[in-house]
Scaffold this active site. Sequence first.
Site, PDB file in Angstrom:
ATOM      1  N   ASP A 211      -4.490  -8.076  -4.445  1.00  0.00           N
ATOM      2  CA  ASP A 211      -4.672  -9.155  -3.481  1.00  0.00           C
ATOM      3  C   ASP A 211      -4.911 -10.493  -4.161  1.00  0.00           C
ATOM      4  O   ASP A 211      -4.475 -11.529  -3.658  1.00  0.00           O
ATOM      5  CB  ASP A 211      -5.834  -8.834  -2.531  1.00  0.00           C
ATOM      6  CG  ASP A 211      -5.381  -7.903  -1.424  1.00  0.00           C
ATOM      7  OD1 ASP A 211      -4.303  -8.157  -0.849  1.00  0.00           O
ATOM      8  OD2 ASP A 211      -6.080  -6.919  -1.151  1.00  0.00           O
TER       9      ASP A 211
ATOM     10  N   HIS B 237       0.821  -1.217   0.000  1.00  0.00           N
ATOM     11  CA  HIS B 237       0.000   0.000   0.000  1.00  0.00           C
ATOM     12  C   HIS B 237       0.850   1.259   0.000  1.00  0.00           C
ATOM     13  O   HIS B 237       0.451   2.293  -0.537  1.00  0.00           O
ATOM     14  CB  HIS B 237      -1.004  -0.031   1.153  1.00  0.00           C
ATOM     15  CG  HIS B 237      -2.165  -0.911   0.828  1.00  0.00           C
ATOM     16  ND1 HIS B 237      -2.233  -2.216   1.217  1.00  0.00           N
ATOM     17  CD2 HIS B 237      -3.249  -0.682   0.041  1.00  0.00           C
ATOM     18  CE1 HIS B 237      -3.339  -2.743   0.722  1.00  0.00           C
ATOM     19  NE2 HIS B 237      -3.973  -1.847   0.019  1.00  0.00           N
TER      20      HIS B 237
ATOM     21  N   GLU C  76     -11.042 -10.643  -4.773  1.00  0.00           N
ATOM     22  CA  GLU C  76      -9.606 -10.583  -4.527  1.00  0.00           C
ATOM     23  C   GLU C  76      -9.102 -11.775  -3.725  1.00  0.00           C
ATOM     24  O   GLU C  76      -7.917 -11.902  -3.473  1.00  0.00           O
ATOM     25  CB  GLU C  76      -9.214  -9.254  -3.870  1.00  0.00           C
ATOM     26  CG  GLU C  76     -10.089  -8.809  -2.734  1.00  0.00           C
ATOM     27  CD  GLU C  76      -9.732  -7.408  -2.227  1.00  0.00           C
ATOM     28  OE1 GLU C  76      -8.745  -6.819  -2.682  1.00  0.00           O
ATOM     29  OE2 GLU C  76     -10.448  -6.921  -1.340  1.00  0.00           O
TER      30      GLU C  76
ATOM     31  N   CYS D 180      -9.741  -3.024 -10.486  1.00  0.00           N
ATOM     32  CA  CYS D 180      -9.278  -1.807  -9.803  1.00  0.00           C
ATOM     33  C   CYS D 180      -7.906  -2.008  -9.157  1.00  0.00           C
ATOM     34  O   CYS D 180      -7.408  -1.133  -8.470  1.00  0.00           O
ATOM     35  CB  CYS D 180     -10.288  -1.334  -8.772  1.00  0.00           C
ATOM     36  SG  CYS D 180     -10.584  -2.522  -7.463  1.00  0.00           S
TER      37      CYS D 180
HETATM   38  C1  PEP Z   1      -6.494  -4.870  -4.770  1.00  0.00           C
HETATM   39  O1  PEP Z   1      -6.303  -5.704  -3.894  1.00  0.00           O
HETATM   40  O2  PEP Z   1      -6.181  -5.047  -5.968  1.00  0.00           O
HETATM   41  C2  PEP Z   1      -7.132  -3.577  -4.446  1.00  0.00           C
HETATM   42  C3  PEP Z   1      -7.497  -2.743  -5.392  1.00  0.00           C
HETATM   43  O3  PEP Z   1      -7.277  -3.251  -3.144  1.00  0.00           O
HETATM   44  P1  PEP Z   1      -6.062  -2.834  -2.199  1.00  0.00           P
HETATM   45  O4  PEP Z   1      -4.861  -2.615  -3.085  1.00  0.00           O
HETATM   46  O5  PEP Z   1      -6.458  -1.593  -1.482  1.00  0.00           O
HETATM   47  O6  PEP Z   1      -5.905  -4.009  -1.301  1.00  0.00           O
HETATM   48 MG    MG Z   2      -7.248  -5.481  -1.988  1.00  0.00          MG
END
Ligand code: PEP
Ligand code: MG
Length: 588
Positions: free
Chosen positions: A469, A198, A445, A516
């Site tokens: 994920d 993140h 995910e 996403c």
């Molecule tokens: C992902 O897991 O691809 C996602 C968009 O959520 P995050 O990166 O916030 O876990």
């Molecule tokens: Mg995620």
Amino acid sequence: MSVQVFGTAVSRGVAIGRAVMVASSRVDVAHYFVAPDRVDHEVCRLRQARDAVAGELLALKRDMPADVPHELAALLDVHLMMLHDDALTDATKAWIRERRYNAEWALSAQLEVLARQFDDMEDAYLRERKADLEQVVERVLRQLGRDPEAQPRSLLPEGNDGEPLVLVANDVAPADMMQFKRSVFTGFVTDVGGRTSHTAIVARSLDIPAVVGAREASRMIRQDDLLVIDGDAGVVIVNPSDIVLEEYRFRQQQSELERARLNRLRHTPAVTLDGQAVELLANIESPGDADAALAAGAVGVGLFRSEFLFMNRGGNLPGEDEQFEAYRQAVLAMQGLPVTIRTVDIGADKPIERMSAQEQRHEHGLNPALGLRAIRWSLSEPGMFRQQLRAILRASAFGKVRILIPMVAHGSEVRAVLEALQRARQQLDDAGRAYGRVELGAMIEVPAAAVVIDRFLADFDFVSVGTNDLIQYTLAIDRADDEVAHLYDPWHPAVLHLLHHTISRAQAHGRSVCVCGEMAGDPAFTELLLGMGLRSFSMHPARIASIKQKLLRADTRQLASLMPKVLAAERADAAMQQALADAGRSAT
Ligand code: PEP
Ligand code: MG
């Protein structure tokens, strides 16, 4: 002498600037620039803190019982001597006066410099004195922290008028990274982290060159070294030669020109060569990012990571009204375009201060990525979950809002979410509060959810694939762990299989499907995703123009015809390149 440090590229481009080492002190240290007319005052704060610590040490020595070994008294003398040593005090003042660092930052910067000198000492006894120096500095830092004028932790620089600065740290928490949005750093380097940690994601959203997982960085780089960050290659060049510097300055200009050129695409409709309209949405972390989303030409928000509203608050979490205001602000800023708000994805590499001791232990001890995270956390805090749902529902009275649930994997979770939503609506009805119609979506995910996607599609209006994920859990690779970063492979056939299955099943059920995760904003995957049938991509606003450029030149019918070969290949990336090259040749 010029050296190179290698890591993982997370954000493209070139940054050139002076290194600012942010030490991982055991004491939380605030970082900000002081205004020019406050410099004397800051030096005075430092002096007062140092005098107070000297007083503490002298009192300790004076009150020491007679039977205490005399080494202890001698140690206090060493600490007092260090406290007044010019190498610490004069140099710290110089950081304040010359760089305008606040006292805490200046002191921890000088600690970094001195700690290295101790590390380089031949004599083992002298080398061990580093721990004493750290203790002395920590005492002063604590004293400064007690100062009523102390600023909150990690308030990062708001501006200086000097040279560009590059931040170098062992690690930066996602919450701290958020503060970069208001800072002057032109790039950053960390020792740890993977491409989709993140911290890296937030860095990418800032659109500044960054390298993570550069394990040697904070050891090799020294305060004030001149750095070139090559965010394309994942390399940091420390004190480059003139010729190398010249070359990178040229590349920096080129990439700025390229950026300006891409920017001109922002109002061009996102339609492929064969006339397929593609939805390009934005990922945001705060309502303030909505302006950048609109400016980049996004046609909505595909992922609002609401958990960032819960960070940097010392455990004092936002209540329903405060959340409602934040969501409403984002909805209004998007001027009628849809806003997809994800319920909090707290846990794993995004802890919040309020987590219980047990949760913190899980954070540090067991495997946090497999622990109480995302919807699991929300369902363990039903009151807070309903509070968030009410806030989102209320915001939906002001525009088009969609709710997205992270990390769903179990039927029981789906039922609990539907019940919570039902209750939240009921509570709003009882309170006579207005709310609009919202669509409900699930993030796909967890591989289990992708495998049994048909079951989820009955209960959700849409799905959004979180590839960050999905890859982590499919390949059992911690996305934040640089030691296994080389195994984090979006092209792995198992990942592609799950992705393809999710997209095609969602379409078969007439449900909209978006990606996403970071794959959506990486042009290396645009053709693949279009070929799989994807027509909705959500990414950081800064990525939208590059993806649009790619899809404007794509023919989805042709790409779809390449998929059977690519999906059956062991090396899908090579197969994709080959298939594209063959298709290009046969077209000419
Ligand atoms: C992902 O897991 O691809 C996602 C968009 O959520 P995050 O990166 O916030 O876990
Ligand atoms: Mg995620």
